[in-house]
Design a protein around this motif. Sequence first.
Motif, short mmCIF file in Angstrom:
data_model
loop_
_atom_site.label_atom_id
_atom_site.label_comp_id
_atom_site.label_asym_id
_atom_site.label_seq_id
_atom_site.Cartn_x
_atom_site.Cartn_y
_atom_site.Cartn_z
N CYS A 120 0.82 -1.21 0.00
CA CYS A 120 0.00 0.00 0.00
C CYS A 120 0.86 1.26 0.00
CB CYS A 120 -0.92 0.00 1.22
SG CYS A 120 -2.25 -1.24 1.13
N VAL A 123 1.82 2.03 -3.49
CA VAL A 123 0.68 2.62 -4.21
C VAL A 123 0.54 4.09 -3.87
CG1 VAL A 123 -1.84 2.58 -4.42
CG2 VAL A 123 -0.56 0.42 -4.42
N ARG A 126 3.41 6.26 -5.38
CA ARG A 126 3.36 6.45 -6.84
C ARG A 126 2.20 7.35 -7.27
NH1 ARG A 126 6.39 2.87 -9.88
NH2 ARG A 126 5.97 4.38 -11.52
N HIS A 147 -5.31 2.79 3.10
CA HIS A 147 -5.29 1.72 2.10
C HIS A 147 -5.13 0.35 2.76
CE1 HIS A 147 -5.02 3.82 -1.88
NE2 HIS A 147 -4.65 4.83 -1.12
#
Length: 267
Positions: A120, A123, A126, A147
């Motif tokens: 997570c 993620v 990015r 997340h």
Amino acid sequence: MGATQRVFVGLDVEWALVCADPANGALVRGWIEEAGVAAAGDLSQELREFVAYLAVRRDAAFSDRWLITLLDRAAGEGEEAQLAARVIVQVMVPGMVRLTQSLLTPRRDFDDVAQVVVGCLYVVVRAFPLRRRAKVAANVMLETLHHATRELGADEAREVRLDDLWDVAASDDNVADRVAQDLLIDRGKAQQVADTAHLDGAGGELAALLAWGVDHGSLPLAQARSVVSMVREEAERTGAATPAARKRRSRAVRWLRPVAAQWVRAA
């Protein structure tokens, strides 16, 4: 790290390989110098050394600047974006260990949770919204928590006590109502629905802070609800605040000040 912390041990081994390539250090150092965060020659030639320096320097403005510089790079494509993301992940490892520990339950294995948390984090790194340029580390940590909690809770039944339910008809554009609905979830479940990705600005920060406080036991659910009620009243009020309204606002600030301080320290 303990023998059970396989995921974080693996990250450290991988980081050693990243640092072994001098080109990686030159590239990351160049990004930071080009952005004006550090002057040429201020940072060590060794990637491991200067990243460790960035991580421990206690200067919020400085940290925000270098993190935004790397997050901007991490949002791209290719090996350079992957390198920028990897640097941020390594800096966040101590926080990710604490976050993993905070998400453990009798049914959750440390390494399984750590795998979710690190995934997570990648993620979030990015896709981090670069407009959020203050308290960057805390926001990255909080988004990762959101997340990870949602992903870990996807296969677990959400527990909501019927006597906690409010008769609230939330609208998408009403932050107070959205937060009120979020806080219907009992302690330990609040983060599953406090999704700041859809709540920008002060409203999103309030939702995140309340949910974090309830989830970590720093803010009683009753106080969180009182804050939500106060926010709704402020939004609906026309004209000057009454003495009673100012008193409620002061009380809410008094409740939230220590929670906010803990939130920042936890990042």
